[in-house]
Design a protein around this motif. Structure first.
Motif, PDB file in Angstrom:
ATOM      1  N   GLN A 154     -48.674  12.864 -19.425  1.00 22.89           N
ATOM      2  CA  GLN A 154     -48.245  14.347 -19.618  1.00 22.89           C
ATOM      3  C   GLN A 154     -47.102  14.556 -19.161  1.00 22.89           C
ATOM      4  O   GLN A 154     -46.292  15.151 -19.816  1.00 22.89           O
ATOM      5  CB  GLN A 154     -49.323  15.080 -18.747  1.00 22.89           C
ATOM      6  CG  GLN A 154     -49.087  16.671 -19.326  1.00 22.89           C
ATOM      7  CD  GLN A 154     -49.403  16.863 -20.504  1.00 22.89           C
ATOM      8  OE1 GLN A 154     -50.188  16.693 -21.243  1.00 22.89           O
ATOM      9  NE2 GLN A 154     -48.515  17.497 -21.404  1.00 22.89           N
ATOM     10  N   ARG A 207     -52.002  11.985 -27.778  1.00 24.12           N
ATOM     11  CA  ARG A 207     -53.070  12.773 -27.478  1.00 24.12           C
ATOM     12  C   ARG A 207     -52.689  14.013 -26.686  1.00 24.12           C
ATOM     13  O   ARG A 207     -53.899  14.442 -26.253  1.00 24.12           O
ATOM     14  CB  ARG A 207     -54.055  11.598 -26.801  1.00 24.12           C
ATOM     15  CG  ARG A 207     -54.307  10.334 -27.170  1.00 24.12           C
ATOM     16  CD  ARG A 207     -55.199  10.502 -28.563  1.00 24.12           C
ATOM     17  NE  ARG A 207     -56.348  10.909 -28.283  1.00 24.12           N
ATOM     18  CZ  ARG A 207     -57.199  11.537 -28.975  1.00 24.12           C
ATOM     19  NH1 ARG A 207     -57.065  11.702 -30.358  1.00 24.12           N
ATOM     20  NH2 ARG A 207     -58.319  12.166 -28.721  1.00 24.12           N
ATOM     21  N   THR A 208     -51.684  14.016 -26.538  1.00 23.44           N
ATOM     22  CA  THR A 208     -51.375  15.477 -25.622  1.00 23.44           C
ATOM     23  C   THR A 208     -51.168  16.670 -26.516  1.00 23.44           C
ATOM     24  O   THR A 208     -51.015  16.491 -27.755  1.00 23.44           O
ATOM     25  CB  THR A 208     -50.025  15.138 -24.788  1.00 23.44           C
ATOM     26  OG1 THR A 208     -49.019  15.051 -25.720  1.00 23.44           O
ATOM     27  CG2 THR A 208     -49.963  13.852 -24.007  1.00 23.44           C
ATOM     28  N   ASP A 209     -51.298  17.899 -26.026  1.00 19.30           N
ATOM     29  CA  ASP A 209     -51.275  19.187 -26.635  1.00 19.30           C
ATOM     30  C   ASP A 209     -49.777  19.365 -26.874  1.00 19.30           C
ATOM     31  O   ASP A 209     -48.824  19.086 -26.246  1.00 19.30           O
ATOM     32  CB  ASP A 209     -51.821  20.232 -25.897  1.00 19.30           C
ATOM     33  CG  ASP A 209     -53.349  19.950 -25.681  1.00 19.30           C
ATOM     34  OD1 ASP A 209     -53.915  19.565 -26.790  1.00 19.30           O
ATOM     35  OD2 ASP A 209     -53.992  20.339 -24.720  1.00 19.30           O
ATOM     36  N   GLY A 210     -49.582  20.255 -28.121  1.00 14.99           N
ATOM     37  CA  GLY A 210     -48.233  20.650 -28.112  1.00 14.99           C
ATOM     38  C   GLY A 210     -47.251  19.734 -29.012  1.00 14.99           C
ATOM     39  O   GLY A 210     -46.074  20.328 -29.445  1.00 14.99           O
ATOM     40  N   SER A 211     -47.583  18.857 -29.614  1.00 11.74           N
ATOM     41  CA  SER A 211     -46.849  17.962 -30.586  1.00 11.74           C
ATOM     42  C   SER A 211     -45.381  17.724 -30.035  1.00 11.74           C
ATOM     43  O   SER A 211     -44.476  18.204 -30.442  1.00 11.74           O
ATOM     44  CB  SER A 211     -46.663  18.430 -31.994  1.00 11.74           C
ATOM     45  OG  SER A 211     -47.911  18.836 -32.404  1.00 11.74           O
ATOM     46  N   LYS A 250     -40.684  16.791 -24.988  1.00 11.27           N
ATOM     47  CA  LYS A 250     -40.694  18.027 -25.292  1.00 11.27           C
ATOM     48  C   LYS A 250     -39.324  18.645 -24.937  1.00 11.27           C
ATOM     49  O   LYS A 250     -38.742  19.488 -25.538  1.00 11.27           O
ATOM     50  CB  LYS A 250     -42.002  18.897 -24.982  1.00 11.27           C
ATOM     51  CG  LYS A 250     -41.926  20.143 -25.658  1.00 11.27           C
ATOM     52  CD  LYS A 250     -43.255  20.608 -25.670  1.00 11.27           C
ATOM     53  CE  LYS A 250     -43.619  22.076 -26.003  1.00 11.27           C
ATOM     54  NZ  LYS A 250     -43.782  21.553 -27.566  1.00 11.27           N
TER      55      LYS A 250
END
Length: 178
Positions: A57, A93-97, A64
């Motif tokens: 993460q 596999r993480t959120d938010g591309s 990001k």
């Protein structure tokens, strides 16, 4: 605060790919931060039981938050390193591309004479699903990489330096496009 994120596909302390990223950071200017690819091996059972590891993460958040990313990878068996592929798999596999719309430059430093042509091709294929703004050139292919840096980590070959400057100029132009 805007920063350039560097991802080295080699973990070795004396990695020429890491040296190449630092050289790119000096050309790019500003704040260079290095992402840590020392992640657990991707395992769907681990993800299901414990969720996305904090280290993954953190990497996704760095991607990001960066204004741009530069990736440098060795060529292992005609492709990218397992370390880099594992990191790409985990971040997916993480959120938010985190990769979506991100300006990304790729480079390679290898012992071989082709400088990593095949690894760059493989990396371009791996990056396609992430919808990055991948810089198409100039290519930065550093052959015989262990003999291409001085004691201060600067490239010694004028052509390689010119290619690196061209790639970083293209990356900065892509960032400026917004």
């Amino acid at each position: 605060m805007a920063y350039l994120l560097g991802l080295s596909g080699a973990l070795r302390g004396a990695s020429t790919n890491t040296k190449l990223i630092h050289a790119a950071g000096r050309v790019y200017g500003g704040d260079l931060r290095m992402g840590d690819l020392r992640l657990p091996l991707y395992d769907g059972d681990l993800e299901e039981a414990e969720g996305v590891p904090a280290s993954v993460q953190t990497l996704a958040d760095q991607i990001k938050g960066a204004e741009a990313v530069v990736i440098s990878t060795p060529e292992y068996n005609k492709s990218i390193s397992g370390v880099l592929k594992n990191a790409l798999d985990w971040v997916s596999r993480t959120d938010g591309s985190p990769w979506a719309g991100k300006p990304v430059a790729i480079m390679s430093a290898t012992a071989g004479r082709a400088g990593g042509e095949r690894t760059q091709f493989a990396l371009r294929l791996c990056m396609m699903p992430f919808r990055t703004r991948l810089i198409q050139g100039p290519e930065m292919l550093l052959a015989d990489s262990s003999n291409q840096f001085d004691a201060d980590g600067n490239l010694t070959d004028a052509r390689a330096q010119k290619a690196l400057e061209g790639l970083m100029d293209a990356l900065k132009a892509e960032v400026a496009r917004g």
